[in-house]
Design a protein around this motif. Sequence first.
Motif, PDB file in Angstrom:
ATOM      1  N   GLU A 134       9.300  -9.599 -25.706  1.00 40.06           N
ATOM      2  CA  GLU A 134       8.321  -9.148 -26.706  1.00 40.06           C
ATOM      3  C   GLU A 134       8.821  -9.402 -28.019  1.00 40.06           C
ATOM      4  O   GLU A 134       7.497  -9.776 -28.869  1.00 40.06           O
ATOM      5  CB  GLU A 134       8.488  -7.548 -26.703  1.00 40.06           C
ATOM      6  CG  GLU A 134       7.500  -6.581 -27.628  1.00 40.06           C
ATOM      7  CD  GLU A 134       7.849  -5.206 -27.582  1.00 40.06           C
ATOM      8  OE1 GLU A 134       7.097  -4.505 -28.314  1.00 40.06           O
ATOM      9  OE2 GLU A 134       8.684  -4.824 -26.817  1.00 40.06           O
ATOM     10  N   ASP A 137       7.253 -12.927 -28.454  1.00 40.95           N
ATOM     11  CA  ASP A 137       5.524 -13.008 -28.416  1.00 40.95           C
ATOM     12  C   ASP A 137       5.212 -12.581 -29.627  1.00 40.95           C
ATOM     13  O   ASP A 137       4.258 -13.320 -30.109  1.00 40.95           O
ATOM     14  CB  ASP A 137       5.081 -12.022 -27.187  1.00 40.95           C
ATOM     15  CG  ASP A 137       5.448 -12.514 -25.941  1.00 40.95           C
ATOM     16  OD1 ASP A 137       5.482 -13.700 -25.560  1.00 40.95           O
ATOM     17  OD2 ASP A 137       5.287 -11.560 -24.943  1.00 40.95           O
ATOM     18  N   LYS A 138       5.848 -11.950 -30.354  1.00 38.67           N
ATOM     19  CA  LYS A 138       5.491 -11.462 -31.482  1.00 38.67           C
ATOM     20  C   LYS A 138       5.656 -12.596 -32.396  1.00 38.67           C
ATOM     21  O   LYS A 138       4.807 -13.089 -33.251  1.00 38.67           O
ATOM     22  CB  LYS A 138       6.222 -10.346 -32.246  1.00 38.67           C
ATOM     23  CG  LYS A 138       5.986  -8.846 -31.530  1.00 38.67           C
ATOM     24  CD  LYS A 138       6.789  -7.774 -32.020  1.00 38.67           C
ATOM     25  CE  LYS A 138       6.279  -6.410 -31.300  1.00 38.67           C
ATOM     26  NZ  LYS A 138       6.912  -5.340 -32.043  1.00 38.67           N
ATOM     27  N   ASP A 140       5.832 -15.806 -31.948  1.00 34.91           N
ATOM     28  CA  ASP A 140       4.732 -16.758 -31.468  1.00 34.91           C
ATOM     29  C   ASP A 140       3.326 -16.253 -32.186  1.00 34.91           C
ATOM     30  O   ASP A 140       2.624 -17.325 -32.747  1.00 34.91           O
ATOM     31  CB  ASP A 140       4.427 -17.084 -30.013  1.00 34.91           C
ATOM     32  CG  ASP A 140       5.777 -17.683 -29.398  1.00 34.91           C
ATOM     33  OD1 ASP A 140       6.558 -18.322 -30.131  1.00 34.91           O
ATOM     34  OD2 ASP A 140       5.771 -17.360 -28.177  1.00 34.91           O
ATOM     35  N   ALA A 141       2.834 -15.156 -32.246  1.00 34.02           N
ATOM     36  CA  ALA A 141       1.733 -14.559 -32.657  1.00 34.02           C
ATOM     37  C   ALA A 141       1.689 -14.833 -34.157  1.00 34.02           C
ATOM     38  O   ALA A 141       0.824 -15.201 -34.736  1.00 34.02           O
ATOM     39  CB  ALA A 141       1.342 -13.260 -32.206  1.00 34.02           C
ATOM     40  N   ALA A 142       2.752 -14.352 -34.714  1.00 33.10           N
ATOM     41  CA  ALA A 142       3.084 -14.728 -36.357  1.00 33.10           C
ATOM     42  C   ALA A 142       2.903 -16.098 -36.583  1.00 33.10           C
ATOM     43  O   ALA A 142       2.196 -16.445 -37.597  1.00 33.10           O
ATOM     44  CB  ALA A 142       4.187 -13.972 -36.563  1.00 33.10           C
ATOM     45  N   ALA A 144       1.269 -18.481 -35.027  1.00 35.14           N
ATOM     46  CA  ALA A 144      -0.175 -18.744 -34.897  1.00 35.14           C
ATOM     47  C   ALA A 144      -0.938 -18.385 -35.924  1.00 35.14           C
ATOM     48  O   ALA A 144      -1.872 -19.010 -36.440  1.00 35.14           O
ATOM     49  CB  ALA A 144      -0.529 -18.429 -33.506  1.00 35.14           C
ATOM     50  N   LYS A 145      -0.777 -17.006 -36.497  1.00 30.35           N
ATOM     51  CA  LYS A 145      -1.484 -16.616 -37.255  1.00 30.35           C
ATOM     52  C   LYS A 145      -1.451 -17.432 -38.787  1.00 30.35           C
ATOM     53  O   LYS A 145      -2.085 -17.615 -39.456  1.00 30.35           O
ATOM     54  CB  LYS A 145      -1.236 -14.894 -37.814  1.00 30.35           C
ATOM     55  CG  LYS A 145      -2.011 -14.324 -38.845  1.00 30.35           C
ATOM     56  CD  LYS A 145      -1.738 -12.887 -38.883  1.00 30.35           C
ATOM     57  CE  LYS A 145      -2.491 -12.280 -39.913  1.00 30.35           C
ATOM     58  NZ  LYS A 145      -2.357 -13.124 -41.088  1.00 30.35           N
TER      59      LYS A 145
END
Length: 866
Positions: A134, A137-138, A140-142, A144-145
């Motif tokens: 988890e 994933d967070k 990676d999302a940060a 990407a953003k």
Amino acid sequence: MSDSTLDKINARVPGGRAQRCRTKLPSLLGRGWGRVTRCPAKQSRCNRQTDRAHAVRECCPSAGTGIASGTRTKGENQGRAGWLFNIAKVPGTHFCAIFVMALICLTYTTAALAVPPNPPERPKVTPKAAADKEKADKEDAAKAKKLADNQPPPKPAPDSPAVAAIRESNPTAPADLIRAIDALLALDATPLAKDYLKRLIATPLDKQQLAALGEEAGADRLFRIAQAAALRPTGQQFANSVFEAIREVQNDPRRLEKLVDGLKSAADADRAASAEDLIRVGQASVGPLARVLADPVRQSQHVEARKVLIALGPQAVEPLLAVLDGADAATQAEVIGVLYQLNDPRSTAAMLAMSAAPSAAPRVQKLASAAVERQLGTVPDRTAVAKHLENLTREYLRGTRHVVGDENNLADVWQWNAQSGELTKSRLAVDAASAMYAAWLGRRLRDVSPQSDTAEAWHLLSGLQAAKLIGGIGQPLSQGPGQAALAKAAAHGPDALRNVLSRALTENYVPAALAAVEILGNARDPKLLANDGSGASPLARAANHPDRRLRLAALGAIAALRPTQSFAGAAAVSRELKYFAHYDGLRRAVVADPRADRAHALGALLDECGFATAICTTGREAFQAASAESEVEFLLVVWTVENPRADELVRQLRRDPRTARLPIGLIAATEHLFRAEGLALTDPLVKVFVRPRDLATMRERVAQLIGLSGVDYVPPAERQAEAVAALTILADLTAQRQPLFDLSGVDLAVEPDLYVPATQLLAMKVLAQLGTPKAQKALVAFASTDTQPIAARKAAAAAFADSLRGHGIRLSIAEIQEQSHRYDQSSGRDKQSQDVLWSLLDALQKIKKEQPGQVPPPPPPVRVTK
């Protein structure tokens, strides 16, 4: 393919998959596989695209019918492979059948071998691994953003030639911006249209400029901008402001007067232009034109004014009917001439009244009769006209007929002031507007039959009904716009108003009855309580009416008359006063369910909705709870309740005036819905539904039940005002010590009012003047309660002292000792609380000295001063 070949295939395919292959083969063969064959019987060629089974059936009947249906038949098709044998007999299909069968079996075998016998177990995920995943994933999302934010914005798509041309024109004038926005909406260029709309709104424009802009841009463009979903709500607001500015400018009285003056111009073109502008304005031009007809000095303009009014058509009828009411004979004749030309059915009642009214001028009667004859084909006599007007008045009062309203249930009401020559329009609710029209009909009925008591009664009743509805059914006439109607009605005397009240009660015109009761209460004539031919007086009957507003108003009127002799219906006064005075500031409901657990579940949902609920398991308990509390707003009754049953409980509630108007929700299971719905069809205040299971559903059901009451619904604020009014009446009666009314039990009814700030002072006054043991005990208990405000506690102690002086000591020795103990235990309290408790004992000690005959209280403790 022989049976031995099938056996070999079954031996190679696990689970006998060759059997399933047989079901696939006919459909594959039917797609035109194989070469074109010639029918041995008919020597005809079958099309490659034709279904093979169909070809064999049509061309070679000897080959059998099993091919067409794919089913087993007797004879040569018997056995599980009979259909394949028949296909093999067709020339040229041996190789095709074997090839297709082998291909299908190979496919199924490969699929079976690819599936493992036991799928591997899913690996267990530990909490630490899940948390790490988890977290990753967070991250990676940060990332990407962040990467997306750092990217340069995409380049806008290039404009089309039309949009580019509009952009290059760079419109700045408001009219040009409106045209550009309209064009961009058609080209689906929404962003640029929004940008231009912002520029347009930012441009400062006054009313005159907005109106001129609307005239220049045109209504069609403004409508399209207002209706564009992409521009809402800004586009709609701007368009509405433009339309409102146009209306204000066009309806400006100074402008209209100039247009009317233009009708007397010597130039035909100028007169035509003025008339055209007046027609475009619409109803707003009727007032200035009516002033022309009412002014004899402007006789030269009458012809042109009548032409414009006739050209306005049906929209001029209602304003002109208002002009008829109160205008002089000359103006009435001018208006009737216009209405004759318009020939609208809405003017029939007015024309009938003026044709039969004795007070109407001869010329007016003649013109009105001509209009009636044109509309009806004949002119009725005076008796028929009076009967027709009476029926119309009754229908508009009852609501069986009503004026036409808009989607908001509002209607236009026109009024003409003959002195100032002003025609005004107001917007009223449909029921109030219908009552105003009924009052207008009542005046016409009185004009037709000036000597008739019936006509006079309908005239008074309709006027009072309209005045009450316009001023507010919960507001007295003396405090609203109905003051003029109150003065006119009071001038007719108590006897006429007594007859009006009797008729209003019989016909169930509650607003008119409320107004009549208010006026009769000011008459101060106890003879109004004398029995009439039907038994109880109209005021006494009103005190037992199902409408709670009317009951309370009648109670106030009866108390204001200060009767000294008993009368029929006097028992209802004390009963209803106790009912209205019992108030604790809570919204209440009643639940009746034979199973206590289900009743408590419904009560819990109602508690969430803000209602204090009385839980009842029998019909008798439900009736007692509903009739005892004035704050009860509705009941929830389960159909299976007994003693009495639900249907009998509803009838019992409707017979009692305190519960006759309460909405009732019948909760019925599926097997009882039909009978419950049958009961609801006979009672508009009953609604049937299934048991609510959640808070949202319960709130929806509560709103539906309250909505059943309509204008009869009394909100919590008005219920509090009713309690104040009842306490005021009780304070007056207890001060008089009037033995005519039985006030036993008033102390228990008033005690809850002590704990409501809006009613506590009046409740203290009533309890002090009652002087009963329960009243004095209630005052002492309230004054000794630490949670109450100190000012209210001091007021209660003062009221207790007044009660002692007026009625002596009514407390028992045990109660006095208990109060002394309270003071002894107050050593740790604040000084103000100690002072209140000491004042109670001090008042008892003083009354003992002043009235030695009283029961001596025990000696109070010595007060310790700091």
